[in-house]
Design a protein around this motif. Sequence first.
Motif, PDB file in Angstrom:
ATOM      1  N   GLU A 161       0.576  -1.159  -0.113  1.00 48.31           N
ATOM      2  CA  GLU A 161      -0.051   0.355  -0.037  1.00 48.31           C
ATOM      3  C   GLU A 161       0.929   1.274   0.068  1.00 48.31           C
ATOM      4  O   GLU A 161       2.053   1.225   0.091  1.00 48.31           O
ATOM      5  CB  GLU A 161      -1.317  -0.213   1.071  1.00 48.31           C
ATOM      6  N   VAL A 162      -0.180   2.846  -0.338  1.00 45.21           N
ATOM      7  CA  VAL A 162       0.959   3.396  -0.701  1.00 45.21           C
ATOM      8  C   VAL A 162       0.198   4.919   0.076  1.00 45.21           C
ATOM      9  O   VAL A 162      -1.331   4.602   0.029  1.00 45.21           O
ATOM     10  CB  VAL A 162       1.256   4.494  -1.697  1.00 45.21           C
ATOM     11  N   GLU A 163       0.187   4.954   1.432  1.00 47.12           N
ATOM     12  CA  GLU A 163      -0.158   5.987   2.228  1.00 47.12           C
ATOM     13  C   GLU A 163      -0.744   7.299   1.204  1.00 47.12           C
ATOM     14  O   GLU A 163       0.653   7.587   0.444  1.00 47.12           O
ATOM     15  CB  GLU A 163       0.597   6.906   3.368  1.00 47.12           C
ATOM     16  N   ASP A 164      -2.053   7.851   1.708  1.00 49.98           N
ATOM     17  CA  ASP A 164      -2.510   8.981   0.864  1.00 49.98           C
ATOM     18  C   ASP A 164      -2.561  10.321   2.018  1.00 49.98           C
ATOM     19  O   ASP A 164      -3.318  10.250   2.580  1.00 49.98           O
ATOM     20  CB  ASP A 164      -4.215   8.288   0.273  1.00 49.98           C
ATOM     21  N   LYS A 165      -1.527  10.694   1.641  1.00 49.26           N
ATOM     22  CA  LYS A 165      -2.127  12.157   2.161  1.00 49.26           C
ATOM     23  C   LYS A 165      -3.041  13.279   1.644  1.00 49.26           C
ATOM     24  O   LYS A 165      -2.751  13.626   0.311  1.00 49.26           O
ATOM     25  CB  LYS A 165      -0.533  12.750   2.105  1.00 49.26           C
ATOM     26  N   ASP A 166      -3.475  14.109   2.310  1.00 46.05           N
ATOM     27  CA  ASP A 166      -4.521  14.850   1.391  1.00 46.05           C
ATOM     28  C   ASP A 166      -4.373  16.273   1.371  1.00 46.05           C
ATOM     29  O   ASP A 166      -2.827  17.006   2.475  1.00 46.05           O
ATOM     30  CB  ASP A 166      -5.553  15.118   2.981  1.00 46.05           C
ATOM     31  N   THR A 167      -4.115  16.731   0.352  1.00 49.09           N
ATOM     32  CA  THR A 167      -3.675  18.202  -0.344  1.00 49.09           C
ATOM     33  C   THR A 167      -4.878  19.018  -0.200  1.00 49.09           C
ATOM     34  O   THR A 167      -4.335  19.906  -1.825  1.00 49.09           O
ATOM     35  CB  THR A 167      -3.200  17.960  -1.147  1.00 49.09           C
ATOM     36  N   THR A 168      -6.453  18.434   0.211  1.00 53.08           N
ATOM     37  CA  THR A 168      -7.102  19.425  -0.637  1.00 53.08           C
ATOM     38  C   THR A 168      -7.070  20.270   0.177  1.00 53.08           C
ATOM     39  O   THR A 168      -6.813  20.838   0.530  1.00 53.08           O
ATOM     40  CB  THR A 168      -8.762  18.609  -0.186  1.00 53.08           C
ATOM     41  N   ASN A 169      -6.960  21.375  -0.735  1.00 55.39           N
ATOM     42  CA  ASN A 169      -7.082  23.086  -0.516  1.00 55.39           C
ATOM     43  C   ASN A 169      -8.351  23.995  -1.711  1.00 55.39           C
ATOM     44  O   ASN A 169      -9.191  23.093  -2.126  1.00 55.39           O
ATOM     45  CB  ASN A 169      -5.497  23.815  -1.299  1.00 55.39           C
ATOM     46  N   TYR A 170      -8.457  25.236  -1.332  1.00 51.37           N
ATOM     47  CA  TYR A 170     -10.035  25.709  -1.956  1.00 51.37           C
ATOM     48  C   TYR A 170     -10.181  25.768  -3.603  1.00 51.37           C
ATOM     49  O   TYR A 170     -10.879  25.739  -3.965  1.00 51.37           O
ATOM     50  CB  TYR A 170      -9.757  26.904  -1.458  1.00 51.37           C
ATOM     51  N   GLY A 203     -14.438  21.194  -5.058  1.00 50.64           N
ATOM     52  CA  GLY A 203     -14.788  20.756  -3.808  1.00 50.64           C
ATOM     53  C   GLY A 203     -14.653  19.171  -4.117  1.00 50.64           C
ATOM     54  O   GLY A 203     -15.413  18.425  -3.598  1.00 50.64           O
ATOM     55  N   TRP A 204     -13.528  18.215  -4.836  1.00 51.09           N
ATOM     56  CA  TRP A 204     -12.518  17.396  -4.834  1.00 51.09           C
ATOM     57  C   TRP A 204     -11.593  16.826  -4.193  1.00 51.09           C
ATOM     58  O   TRP A 204     -10.779  18.525  -3.943  1.00 51.09           O
ATOM     59  CB  TRP A 204     -12.572  17.033  -6.142  1.00 51.09           C
ATOM     60  N   LYS A 205     -11.532  16.386  -3.043  1.00 47.42           N
ATOM     61  CA  LYS A 205     -10.506  16.078  -2.395  1.00 47.42           C
ATOM     62  C   LYS A 205      -9.267  15.277  -3.373  1.00 47.42           C
ATOM     63  O   LYS A 205      -9.019  14.709  -4.400  1.00 47.42           O
ATOM     64  CB  LYS A 205     -10.722  14.768  -2.109  1.00 47.42           C
ATOM     65  N   GLU A 206      -8.452  15.726  -3.417  1.00 47.01           N
ATOM     66  CA  GLU A 206      -7.134  15.803  -3.872  1.00 47.01           C
ATOM     67  C   GLU A 206      -6.288  15.201  -2.711  1.00 47.01           C
ATOM     68  O   GLU A 206      -6.048  14.969  -1.274  1.00 47.01           O
ATOM     69  CB  GLU A 206      -6.032  17.073  -3.718  1.00 47.01           C
ATOM     70  N   VAL A 207      -5.214  14.096  -3.435  1.00 44.84           N
ATOM     71  CA  VAL A 207      -4.320  13.021  -2.244  1.00 44.84           C
ATOM     72  C   VAL A 207      -3.110  12.949  -2.887  1.00 44.84           C
ATOM     73  O   VAL A 207      -2.744  13.105  -4.612  1.00 44.84           O
ATOM     74  CB  VAL A 207      -4.580  12.174  -1.480  1.00 44.84           C
ATOM     75  N   LEU A 208      -1.647  13.505  -2.571  1.00 44.96           N
ATOM     76  CA  LEU A 208      -0.567  12.505  -3.095  1.00 44.96           C
ATOM     77  C   LEU A 208      -0.187  11.246  -2.302  1.00 44.96           C
ATOM     78  O   LEU A 208      -0.497  10.934  -1.912  1.00 44.96           O
ATOM     79  CB  LEU A 208       0.463  13.963  -2.512  1.00 44.96           C
TER      80      LEU A 208
END
Length: 245
Positions: free
Chosen positions: A30-39, A43-48
């Motif tokens: 697995e690879v960790e999903d790091k939240d990078t959601t911003n304005y 309205g969609w969640k962004e992850v790295l």
Amino acid sequence: MSKFVLTDVRLFTGGADLTGQSNKVEISAEVEDKDTTNYASQGWKEVLGGLASSEISGEGQWEAGDPGKVDDHSWSSLGGVGPWSVGPQGAAVGGLSYFTSALRADYKLGDAVGEVAPWTGTAKSSWPLVRGQFAHPPGTARTATGTGTSMNLGAVAAGKRLYASLHVLSVAGTSTPTITGRIESDDATGFASPTTRLTFSAATAVGGQILRTDGTAITDTWWRVAWTISGTSPSFLFVSSIGIW
């Protein structure tokens, strides 16, 4: 590879072949999903992708009394890091192999009266989980210096590495029988001018090793395992895997 039923999974850890003491093996990555959601994400969640990890878990019938048995090996390796190799369809040369360097994280044994004594255990990766091929089968005894079958695995791109594992499963002979494994490459299957890319430490007892190159590009596309054997009447059983990641 077509669909198949799991009947010949091979499991190797250190110098132990746990195939005959196992009835379940699972590999996960697995690879960790790091939240990078911003304005500006509309309205969609962004992850790295963050840190990657893998895990090998197994279970089966408990046995003890020999370094190659699950109880002896599990107690001696608990908390230690070493090579693990899994073959979903056996361990023939060219067969699919998943292998890594992993921490023996836990070990559990025992059950209710009347039950076949079980064991369960987990290994957590400290290196990438490599999807490669078996370069030497576990059931072929070697008594003299030699080379294995050539395999076309492709070139190693810059930033990638060649990985290789070696599990010495049995040692016989007198006057300190010794085997030194190495991984060679060439630009053709005939290996007219082989280059040694990795050299394992000389082994005089059962055990496992895993090595990798330094990330430098390698243009050769053909690979094989080779070995040097010394001692009086030596005989070794070992299994090796090679892969690029």
